[in-house]
Scaffold this active site. Sequence first.
Site, PDB file in Angstrom:
ATOM      1  N   ALA A 149      18.533  34.346 -12.601  1.00 14.74           N
ATOM      2  CA  ALA A 149      18.873  35.666 -12.067  1.00 14.74           C
ATOM      3  C   ALA A 149      19.190  36.656 -13.189  1.00 14.74           C
ATOM      4  O   ALA A 149      18.768  37.816 -13.154  1.00 14.74           O
ATOM      5  CB  ALA A 149      20.049  35.559 -11.105  1.00 14.74           C
ATOM      6  N   TYR A 150      19.928  36.183 -14.180  1.00 13.11           N
ATOM      7  CA  TYR A 150      20.266  37.052 -15.303  1.00 13.11           C
ATOM      8  C   TYR A 150      19.007  37.450 -16.071  1.00 13.11           C
ATOM      9  O   TYR A 150      18.799  38.625 -16.393  1.00 13.11           O
ATOM     10  CB  TYR A 150      21.248  36.335 -16.228  1.00 13.11           C
ATOM     11  CG  TYR A 150      21.640  37.133 -17.451  1.00 13.11           C
ATOM     12  CD1 TYR A 150      22.422  38.283 -17.336  1.00 13.11           C
ATOM     13  CD2 TYR A 150      21.235  36.734 -18.724  1.00 13.11           C
ATOM     14  CE1 TYR A 150      22.783  39.017 -18.471  1.00 13.11           C
ATOM     15  CE2 TYR A 150      21.589  37.453 -19.852  1.00 13.11           C
ATOM     16  CZ  TYR A 150      22.358  38.595 -19.720  1.00 13.11           C
ATOM     17  OH  TYR A 150      22.707  39.321 -20.834  1.00 13.11           O
ATOM     18  N   ALA A 151      18.143  36.463 -16.356  1.00 16.49           N
ATOM     19  CA  ALA A 151      16.905  36.751 -17.082  1.00 16.49           C
ATOM     20  C   ALA A 151      16.021  37.701 -16.286  1.00 16.49           C
ATOM     21  O   ALA A 151      15.383  38.599 -16.857  1.00 16.49           O
ATOM     22  CB  ALA A 151      16.155  35.458 -17.392  1.00 16.49           C
ATOM     23  N   SER A 153      17.023  40.012 -14.232  1.00 16.76           N
ATOM     24  CA  SER A 153      17.588  41.363 -14.311  1.00 16.76           C
ATOM     25  C   SER A 153      17.281  42.008 -15.650  1.00 16.76           C
ATOM     26  O   SER A 153      17.075  43.226 -15.737  1.00 16.76           O
ATOM     27  CB  SER A 153      19.104  41.321 -14.060  1.00 16.76           C
ATOM     28  OG  SER A 153      19.824  40.786 -15.156  1.00 16.76           O
TER      29      SER A 153
END
Length: 241
Positions: A149-151, A153
């Site tokens: 999810a972070y990647a 974003s």
Amino acid sequence: MTRTALVTGGSGGIGRAVAQRLAADGMNVLVHYAGNPRRADEAVDAIREAGGTATAAQADVAEETEVAALFETAEREYGGVDVVVHTAGIMILAPLAELKLDDLDRMHRINIRGTFVVNQQAVQRVRGGGAIINFSTSVVKLALPTYSAYAASKGAVDALTPVLARELRGRDVTVNAVAPGPTATPLFLDGKDESTIEKLAKQPPLERLGVPDDIAEAVAFLAGPARWVNGQTIYVNGGIA
């Protein structure tokens, strides 16, 4: 004319190192913070004690009116904005199958919407000869488990940065992104045991974790002399990928 930099997330970690470096390079710096005025005041005090010029201001980077007020503060205090460094972001880690969708929404709001909002205000206000510098992550390429999810974003940051650079044709304003690798900040170190940290430190050919000043060095290059680097994501990770 003294140049002015607005650094979001400038109260701690990489953002603070960036704010201090740009101040040391002679810029006025507006240190943005989200919710911890004490840390922001400490960052401002450190800059002033080193002979620099800085003030602090609060804003939710995903709220257009608050970000507009942030830029207005910089303009009121220093006469204009030349460099915008958008380091503010959040990171919540979990395997994709276990990720809470509320956490996905929070990262989307801060990391994607926040980048759009800050960039929208920046393109209206940054003076000619200026620079907009977004923050991505090397995890977009490294594809580490729990970072989906972070990647994702930050992959959005990689996508919008070159588009914005082209949209600013004729303005003499560069737009780039910096993609740090594993960097020894509280955000990165939180929740990791010593063996995990040691393993990550051994991955780059230089065999150490990055430190915030390593990242600030790249930002200073893009904010100052790098007028022919535009529309790029610069990986600052010691050669890890």
